[in-house]
Design a protein around this motif. Structure first.
Motif, PDB file in Angstrom:
ATOM      1  N   UNK A  37       0.829  -1.198   0.000  1.00 58.32           N
ATOM      2  CA  UNK A  37       0.000   0.000   0.000  1.00 58.32           C
ATOM      3  C   UNK A  37       0.868   1.256   0.000  1.00 58.32           C
ATOM      4  N   UNK A  38       1.827   1.308   0.923  1.00 58.62           N
ATOM      5  CA  UNK A  38       2.721   2.463   0.995  1.00 58.62           C
ATOM      6  C   UNK A  38       3.575   2.579  -0.265  1.00 58.62           C
ATOM      7  N   UNK A  39       4.036   1.433  -0.760  1.00 58.55           N
ATOM      8  CA  UNK A  39       4.918   1.481  -1.921  1.00 58.55           C
ATOM      9  C   UNK A  39       4.228   2.076  -3.139  1.00 58.55           C
ATOM     10  N   UNK A  83       3.808   9.408  -5.679  1.00 58.53           N
ATOM     11  CA  UNK A  83       4.338  10.706  -5.260  1.00 58.53           C
ATOM     12  C   UNK A  83       5.627  11.072  -5.990  1.00 58.53           C
ATOM     13  N   UNK A  84       6.259  10.095  -6.635  1.00 59.76           N
ATOM     14  CA  UNK A  84       7.550  10.333  -7.252  1.00 59.76           C
ATOM     15  C   UNK A  84       8.679  10.337  -6.245  1.00 59.76           C
ATOM     16  N   UNK A  85       8.512   9.581  -5.153  1.00 62.50           N
ATOM     17  CA  UNK A  85       9.507   9.556  -4.075  1.00 62.50           C
ATOM     18  C   UNK A  85      10.250   8.229  -4.010  1.00 62.50           C
ATOM     19  N   UNK A 105      -2.210   9.039   2.224  1.00 62.11           N
ATOM     20  CA  UNK A 105      -1.481   9.650   1.108  1.00 62.11           C
ATOM     21  C   UNK A 105      -0.826  10.957   1.553  1.00 62.11           C
ATOM     22  N   UNK A 106      -1.557  11.749   2.326  1.00 57.48           N
ATOM     23  CA  UNK A 106      -1.024  13.032   2.776  1.00 57.48           C
ATOM     24  C   UNK A 106       0.094  12.848   3.809  1.00 57.48           C
ATOM     25  N   UNK A 107      -0.020  11.832   4.661  1.00 58.60           N
ATOM     26  CA  UNK A 107       1.049  11.551   5.616  1.00 58.60           C
ATOM     27  C   UNK A 107       2.349  11.203   4.896  1.00 58.60           C
ATOM     28  N   UNK A 108       2.241  10.345   3.905  1.00 57.28           N
ATOM     29  CA  UNK A 108       3.432   9.972   3.131  1.00 57.28           C
ATOM     30  C   UNK A 108       3.948  11.160   2.337  1.00 57.28           C
ATOM     31  N   UNK A 109       3.036  11.957   1.801  1.00 57.43           N
ATOM     32  CA  UNK A 109       3.450  13.154   1.078  1.00 57.43           C
ATOM     33  C   UNK A 109       4.216  14.118   1.964  1.00 57.43           C
TER      34      UNK A 109
END
Length: 291
Positions: free
Chosen positions: A41-43, A49-51, A132-136
């Motif tokens: 999920x995170x991946x 995000x392009x990260x 999504x926002x946390x990872x962003x």
């Protein structure tokens, strides 16, 4: 000669430190971070995000996007190899609290490898956007995260609008694969997939205590689905719709009679992520064919 060496050594040392990203750029843009991420999920979000440039390894269940398959794997997220993770020399391990075995986690803790989790409960669209926002925020990709969330809202709103125009509520059975002795591994009402099918305007008729469980051929027949979806694993093993239609329990269903049996990717239906809205729209086209 001694004077020359005296001045050359600081220059060499300065160049060496500058070439090492961990010390050479205070902005963090080129920091040498080595991240092992153990959540499919995170991946997916990290790539969206392009990260992804800091990822050095992932778990076996991380199969989207296709580019992720070029990274080394360290085992299935619930059957991890401590040696495989340590061999990647990670500066950080990211996971979603759905990992194991426990002794592997203890080994990593003893090695003092930093670990981080984000939202570990993602069952609604709002929780999906929060993840999504946390990872962003963590990867300093806030604008990209906002864009993903806006697109998700647009697609989900379109899906809701579409449902209002459907006059049917098709029964959908999702089979991961068929085993020997006519036993199937099927997705139940207690799953993320059931939510997505519901958002698409359908219903999963198979109940159970787990999101995915073994069911008999008789249970498939009794459910008598209008549509059968097979994940890539099960579909590709059987090879064709005609082969699937011959399976015990499947043969007499409305789905088989009308050839409404379709292949789907497992990673599209087992978790929520940035493509959830697009996936729900795609499922609508399958389960409401001709509507």
């Amino acid at each position: 000669m001694m004077m020359k060496i005296k001045y050359i050594l600081p220059i060499i040392l300065s160049f060496t430190l500058a070439s090492c990203g961990r010390f050479g750029n205070n902005s963090g843009d080129t920091a040498v971070n080595r991240i092992v991420c153990l959540s499919k999920q995170y991946n997916e979000v990290i790539y969206a995000l392009g990260a992804e440039k800091e990822l050095v390894a992932v778990d076996l269940s991380s199969t989207y996007p296709p580019a992720i398959k070029s990274l080394p794997t360290v085992g299935y997220h619930r059957a991890l190899s401590a040696e495989g993770i340590i061999a990647q020399n990670p500066t950080l391990v990211i996971h979603d609290n759905n990992i194991g075995p426990e002794f592997v986690m203890r080994q990593l803790e003893k090695m003092k490898i930093p670990m981080k989790t984000f939202a570990d409960s993602v069952y609604t669209i709002e929780q999906d956007k929060a993840m999504i926002r946390q990872l962003g925020s963590y990867f300093k990709k806030e604008p990209q995260a906002d864009s993903l969330c806006r697109q998700l809202d647009v697609e989900m709103n379109q899906a809701i609008t579409n449902v209002h125009h459907y006059t049917d509520t098709p029964k959908v059975v999702i089979i991961h694969f068929g085993r020997a002795m006519n036993i199937y591994l099927a997705i139940t009402q207690k799953s993320t997939a059931a939510k997505m099918i519901s958002w698409a305007g359908g219903v999963i008729p198979i109940g159970g205590d787990k999101g995915m469980q073994q069911v008999s051929a008789e249970m498939i027949a009794q459910a008598d689905p209008d549509v059968i979806l097979l994940t890539d694993f099960g579909y590709d093993r059987l090879g064709s719709v005609e082969k699937i239609k011959e399976l015990p329990g499947v043969a007499g269903t409305k789905a088989a009679q009308h050839s409404r049996i379709y292949r789907i990717e497992e990673h599209d239906i087992v978790y929520l992520g940035p493509r959830t809205g697009a996936n729900v729209l795609a499922f609508q086209k399958l389960i409401h064919a001709g509507k």
